[in-house]
Design a protein around this motif. Structure first.
Motif, PDB file in Angstrom:
ATOM      1  N   ASP A 199      -0.002   3.710   6.177  1.00  0.00           N
ATOM      2  CA  ASP A 199       0.587   2.433   5.779  1.00  0.00           C
ATOM      3  C   ASP A 199       1.824   2.106   6.608  1.00  0.00           C
ATOM      4  O   ASP A 199       2.052   0.949   6.975  1.00  0.00           O
ATOM      5  CB  ASP A 199       0.973   2.466   4.295  1.00  0.00           C
ATOM      6  CG  ASP A 199      -0.218   2.708   3.392  1.00  0.00           C
ATOM      7  OD1 ASP A 199      -1.334   2.327   3.773  1.00  0.00           O
ATOM      8  OD2 ASP A 199      -0.030   3.295   2.309  1.00  0.00           O
ATOM      9  N   TYR A 200       2.626   3.128   6.884  1.00  0.00           N
ATOM     10  CA  TYR A 200       3.886   2.890   7.593  1.00  0.00           C
ATOM     11  C   TYR A 200       3.693   2.840   9.107  1.00  0.00           C
ATOM     12  O   TYR A 200       4.425   2.146   9.811  1.00  0.00           O
ATOM     13  CB  TYR A 200       4.901   3.976   7.242  1.00  0.00           C
ATOM     14  CG  TYR A 200       6.324   3.582   7.573  1.00  0.00           C
ATOM     15  CD1 TYR A 200       7.014   2.682   6.766  1.00  0.00           C
ATOM     16  CD2 TYR A 200       6.966   4.087   8.698  1.00  0.00           C
ATOM     17  CE1 TYR A 200       8.310   2.298   7.065  1.00  0.00           C
ATOM     18  CE2 TYR A 200       8.265   3.707   9.008  1.00  0.00           C
ATOM     19  CZ  TYR A 200       8.934   2.815   8.192  1.00  0.00           C
ATOM     20  OH  TYR A 200      10.210   2.434   8.502  1.00  0.00           O
ATOM     21  N   ARG A 253       0.832  -1.202   0.000  1.00  0.00           N
ATOM     22  CA  ARG A 253       0.000   0.000   0.000  1.00  0.00           C
ATOM     23  C   ARG A 253       0.868   1.255   0.000  1.00  0.00           C
ATOM     24  O   ARG A 253       0.549   2.244  -0.669  1.00  0.00           O
ATOM     25  CB  ARG A 253      -0.912   0.003   1.228  1.00  0.00           C
ATOM     26  CG  ARG A 253      -1.942  -1.120   1.252  1.00  0.00           C
ATOM     27  CD  ARG A 253      -2.876  -0.948   2.432  1.00  0.00           C
ATOM     28  NE  ARG A 253      -3.893  -1.983   2.477  1.00  0.00           N
ATOM     29  CZ  ARG A 253      -4.967  -1.947   3.261  1.00  0.00           C
ATOM     30  NH1 ARG A 253      -5.147  -0.916   4.074  1.00  0.00           N
ATOM     31  NH2 ARG A 253      -5.849  -2.922   3.240  1.00  0.00           N
ATOM     32  N   LEU A 254       1.941   1.206   0.760  1.00  0.00           N
ATOM     33  CA  LEU A 254       2.840   2.359   0.838  1.00  0.00           C
ATOM     34  C   LEU A 254       3.426   2.692  -0.531  1.00  0.00           C
ATOM     35  O   LEU A 254       3.507   3.862  -0.918  1.00  0.00           O
ATOM     36  CB  LEU A 254       3.960   2.068   1.839  1.00  0.00           C
ATOM     37  CG  LEU A 254       5.032   3.154   2.017  1.00  0.00           C
ATOM     38  CD1 LEU A 254       4.401   4.461   2.479  1.00  0.00           C
ATOM     39  CD2 LEU A 254       6.092   2.693   3.011  1.00  0.00           C
ATOM     40  N   HIS A 268       0.638   4.376  -2.697  1.00  0.00           N
ATOM     41  CA  HIS A 268       0.339   5.751  -2.302  1.00  0.00           C
ATOM     42  C   HIS A 268       1.505   6.694  -2.603  1.00  0.00           C
ATOM     43  O   HIS A 268       1.294   7.834  -3.030  1.00  0.00           O
ATOM     44  CB  HIS A 268      -0.017   5.797  -0.813  1.00  0.00           C
ATOM     45  CG  HIS A 268      -1.336   5.175  -0.493  1.00  0.00           C
ATOM     46  ND1 HIS A 268      -1.511   4.224   0.495  1.00  0.00           N
ATOM     47  CD2 HIS A 268      -2.567   5.363  -1.054  1.00  0.00           C
ATOM     48  CE1 HIS A 268      -2.779   3.866   0.539  1.00  0.00           C
ATOM     49  NE2 HIS A 268      -3.441   4.537  -0.385  1.00  0.00           N
ATOM     50  N   ALA A 269       2.726   6.209  -2.390  1.00  0.00           N
ATOM     51  CA  ALA A 269       3.895   7.042  -2.684  1.00  0.00           C
ATOM     52  C   ALA A 269       4.007   7.298  -4.184  1.00  0.00           C
ATOM     53  O   ALA A 269       4.316   8.419  -4.617  1.00  0.00           O
ATOM     54  CB  ALA A 269       5.164   6.369  -2.163  1.00  0.00           C
ATOM     55  N   SER A 328      -2.137   8.742   3.532  1.00  0.00           N
ATOM     56  CA  SER A 328      -2.321   7.297   3.368  1.00  0.00           C
ATOM     57  C   SER A 328      -1.000   6.568   3.557  1.00  0.00           C
ATOM     58  O   SER A 328      -0.948   5.489   4.160  1.00  0.00           O
ATOM     59  CB  SER A 328      -2.891   6.992   1.976  1.00  0.00           C
ATOM     60  OG  SER A 328      -4.171   7.549   1.818  1.00  0.00           O
ATOM     61  N   GLY A 329       0.079   7.166   3.030  1.00  0.00           N
ATOM     62  CA  GLY A 329       1.396   6.572   3.210  1.00  0.00           C
ATOM     63  C   GLY A 329       1.795   6.502   4.673  1.00  0.00           C
ATOM     64  O   GLY A 329       2.376   5.510   5.125  1.00  0.00           O
TER      65      GLY A 329
END
Length: 253
Positions: free
Chosen positions: A90-91, A33-34, A37-38, A86-87
């Motif tokens: 995710d992290y 996901r990260l 989004h990135a 969002s990132g």
């Protein structure tokens, strides 16, 4: 808690799959996901950054309100913020405050970007002179453009156009349907309506204020309208954004 202590707990008090030296699964970074989004944020940022050296940017900055007269730019920054938040989610999935803020940005940005994309591409394909202002020769670009080559309008390369007028909507739709839960009342009802109404009203007042100083609107189709027509456009876009959100949220499982 030590390993021996964990082992001494009765089965009913143990967390399946979690040992003393592991984070709970929900607290582990979600790398896939990260990356998505990135990458989405990077595409949007690259489009914005590339605009800085173009004649269109000089034209925008020469006016009162600059780039922020344009709904496209406001929507783009909202979408970038949603992707970056969002990132962070995710992290750091265990930090709920990031999720709450991201959901607010998503609630605003998703319907706004869909309205922007639908209006922008419809006008660009059918009557680009109603969306893009006239431009001098220096605005021409040798790269393919979404508005043609010899129409005398300010235009940007097609890839840049898509990064700002298509990528945000696509990224937000993917994020909403595949990576997010649907919104529940009151966020999906009262919250969505209040946010849409606030954003639409604020933008309408802001762009009218800018036009009163600049003598024209950032979008030619607004310039040729009388005030009642513009008010109807602002109201219609606001209601449209709200209804689009309600429709998307309804089909979200």
């Amino acid at each position: 808690m030590s390993t021996s202590t964990t082992k001494s707990l009765p089965p009913s008090q143990r967390v399946p799959g979690v040992s003393a030296n592991q984070y709970p699964p929900d607290a582990m970074p979600k790398i896939g996901r990260l990356v998505f989004h990135a990458a989405a944020a990077a595409v949007m940022i690259q489009g914005w950054a590339s605009l800085q050296n173009m004649a269109m940017k000089q034209f925008m900055e020469s006016q009162y309100g600059g780039s922020f007269q344009y709904l496209t730019i406001l929507g783009l920054f909202g979408s970038i913020a949603a992707m970056l938040l969002s990132g962070l989610c995710d992290y750091f999935p265990g930090i709920n405050v990031f999720k709450s803020i991201k959901r607010i940005f998503l609630l605003v940005s998703l319907p706004v970007e869909l309205v922007i994309s639908s209006i922008y591409w419809s006008i660009i394909l059918l009557a680009p002179e109603l969306m893009l202002p006239p431009a001098p020769d220096m605005a021409s670009s040798p790269e393919p453009s979404s508005s043609g080559f010899e129409d005398g309008l300010f235009r940007i390369p097609l890839w840049m156009d898509m990064s700002m007028h298509l990528a945000p909507a696509v990224a937000l739709i993917i994020d909403f349907f595949f990576l997010e839960k649907k919104f529940r009342p009151p966020a999906s009802t009262i919250g969505a309506f209040l946010l849409a109404a606030t954003f639409g009203t604020t933008y309408g007042l802001w762009v009218e204020h800018c036009a009163s100083i600049n003598g024209s609107f950032p979008y030619p189709f607004l310039t040729i309208m009388e005030l009642p027509g513009r008010v109807a456009t602002y109201a219609g876009s606001t209601v449209g954004a709200y209804l689009v959100f309600r429709g998307l949220n309804a089909i979200h499982k």
